[in-house]
Every structure is written in structure tokens, then in C-alpha cells.
Design an enzyme around this catalytic site. Structure first.
Site, mmCIF file in Angstrom:
data_model
loop_
_atom_site.group_PDB
_atom_site.id
_atom_site.type_symbol
_atom_site.label_atom_id
_atom_site.label_comp_id
_atom_site.label_asym_id
_atom_site.label_seq_id
_atom_site.Cartn_x
_atom_site.Cartn_y
_atom_site.Cartn_z
ATOM 1 N N HIS A 172 1.715 -2.856 4.462
ATOM 2 C CA HIS A 172 2.924 -3.394 5.091
ATOM 3 C C HIS A 172 2.994 -2.962 6.551
ATOM 4 O O HIS A 172 3.408 -1.838 6.842
ATOM 5 C CB HIS A 172 4.168 -2.881 4.361
ATOM 6 C CG HIS A 172 4.372 -3.478 3.019
ATOM 7 N ND1 HIS A 172 5.131 -4.616 2.816
ATOM 8 C CD2 HIS A 172 3.918 -3.114 1.798
ATOM 9 C CE1 HIS A 172 5.142 -4.921 1.530
ATOM 10 N NE2 HIS A 172 4.404 -4.027 0.887
ATOM 11 N N CYS A 228 0.956 -8.239 1.912
ATOM 12 C CA CYS A 228 1.090 -7.767 0.528
ATOM 13 C C CYS A 228 0.987 -8.919 -0.466
ATOM 14 O O CYS A 228 -0.073 -9.496 -0.621
ATOM 15 C CB CYS A 228 2.373 -6.948 0.350
ATOM 16 S SG CYS A 228 2.376 -5.939 -1.161
ATOM 17 N N GLU A 237 5.182 -3.750 8.719
ATOM 18 C CA GLU A 237 6.587 -3.513 9.085
ATOM 19 C C GLU A 237 7.092 -2.155 8.617
ATOM 20 O O GLU A 237 8.152 -1.701 9.064
ATOM 21 C CB GLU A 237 7.473 -4.638 8.525
ATOM 22 C CG GLU A 237 7.800 -4.561 7.047
ATOM 23 C CD GLU A 237 6.693 -5.003 6.107
ATOM 24 O OE1 GLU A 237 6.941 -5.050 4.888
ATOM 25 O OE2 GLU A 237 5.581 -5.316 6.588
#
Length: 203
Positions: free
Chosen positions: A181, A77, A183
Site C-alpha cells: 500500500h 493490493c 498510501e
């Protein structure tokens, strides 16, 4: 190692790393970043304040040194955005690991909002070991108002569509970065992190 430069979401990245067997410590120490075996460079926030922090702590130079030394690095990001030469956000000169700039979305469809937020399909356009598990139609989670525009088309690894296609993953040598993202992207995001944990830095 996960780089801490006051740009958020570090614990979620660390938890995701642990799920795939990657023992990632969080550090704001430039020398530790310089010596790390592999680096995750995440972030949310604004390019201007992020670069101020990176320069003040010496981490900007440490990241550049690690890149030149061939250390595998994953940007996420904001980490991706400030790895190019310049960002329209705060008119900011950034790290210059990958030639190019970062631009703000300029949309004409009133049904589409800025920031671009939520799940979006990602299309791999150039093979890379870290993206090897990404299949057509796989969706990842995005939160961003700006997107990368690499100067060299050969550095674009994947694209997504938000009133037009944009680069959402790029790579150069031992550096790879995603606008989305991993995660926060469930199974497909964890698979990407696992691939990064195994990557030797060669595309």
C-alpha cells in the site's frame, strides 16, 4: 481518478494523492473511469465479491477499455490481484490485464502468520519510471494473504520476501500495480504516487 467498487480504503488513497499534488476524484461511474486521464485502482477485501461488483457496475469493461486505450493505471493490493487472469481466492476469474494467477501463501514456519501484515523491504528487479525512487532496503506496508504470480517473468518489477520471494509489483505497458500500500507507506509511498502522477504510461 480513484475507482470506487466498494472495496475500501479510498479516502486514505485520496489524501495521499493530495499530498503529492494529484487531484484525484473518487468515482463509481464506468463512463467516468473510461474517460479518466489516469486511474488508481485500489482495494481491500475478497476477489469474488470485488469482481461481482466490477461486473455489475460495468467498471470491469471500463478498466479494460482504459487499459487498451493506453491510460496510465495504478493497481494497489486487491486491485493488483484482480488484474491477473485468475485468483485462488473464491476460485475467481479476474480481469486479465496481466497474464498470470494469484495464489494463497502456504507457509511452513509457525512464526509467520497469514495474512502477511506490516513493513517489508522491497527489491526492484526491473527498472520502471514509477519505481525510480525506490532504493535498496526501502520498506513498504503490506496486508495480504494472497500474492501475484505473473505468467511472464518480464512483468515482475519488484519482489519481497516472506518465507520465500514473491512478486510485489508488476507492470505491463501502461499498467503498473503493487501488492503493498503506497498510501500507508510514508515517504517512500508518497514518492511512488508522485512518480505515478507524472508517468506518461510508457515503461
Amino acid at each position: 481518478m480513484i475507482v470506487d467498487y466498494d472495496a475500501g480504503n479510498l479516502r486514505s488513497v485520496q489524501r495521499a494523492c493530495r499530498e503529492v499534488g494529484l487531484d484525484a476524484v473518487i468515482s463509481a461511474d464506468a463512463e467516468e473511469v473510461r474517460r479518466a486521464e489516469r486511474i488508481i485502482f485500489p482495494g481491500v477485501g475478497a476477489a469474488g465479491s470485488a469482481m461481482q461488483s466490477l461486473r455489475a457496475t460495468g467498471i470491469a469493461g471500463a478498466l479494460t477499455d482504459a487499459y487498451r486505450a493506453g491510460t496510465p493505471i495504478l493497481g494497489i493490493c486487491l486491485g493488483l490481484q484482480i488484474s491477473l487472469d485468475h485468483s485462488e481466492e473464491n476460485d475467481t476469474e479476474t480481469l486479465g490485464l496481466v497474464p498470470g494467477s494469484v495464489r494463497r501463501f502456504r507457509l511452513t514456519d509457525p512464526a509467520l502468520k497469514i495474512p502477511h501484515m506490516g513493513w517489508n523491504a522491497v527489491d526492484v528487479v526491473r527498472r520502471h519510471p514509477v519505481l525510480a525512487d525506490v532504493q535498496p532496503g526501502d520498506e513498504f506496508y503490506f496486508v495480504h494473504a494472497y500474492f501475484p504470480s505473473p505468467a511472464n517473468r518480464g512483468h515482475v518489477l519488484a519482489e519481497a520476501d516472506y518465507e520465500g520471494r514473491f512478486c510485489c509489483a508488476l507492470g505491463r505497458n501502461n499498467y503498473i500495480a503493487t501488492q503493498f500500500h503506497p498510501e500507508k507507506s510514508g515517504r517512500v509511498g508518497l514518492a511512488l504516487l508522485k512518480r505515478f502522477a507524472e508517468w506518461d504510461g510508457h515503461a
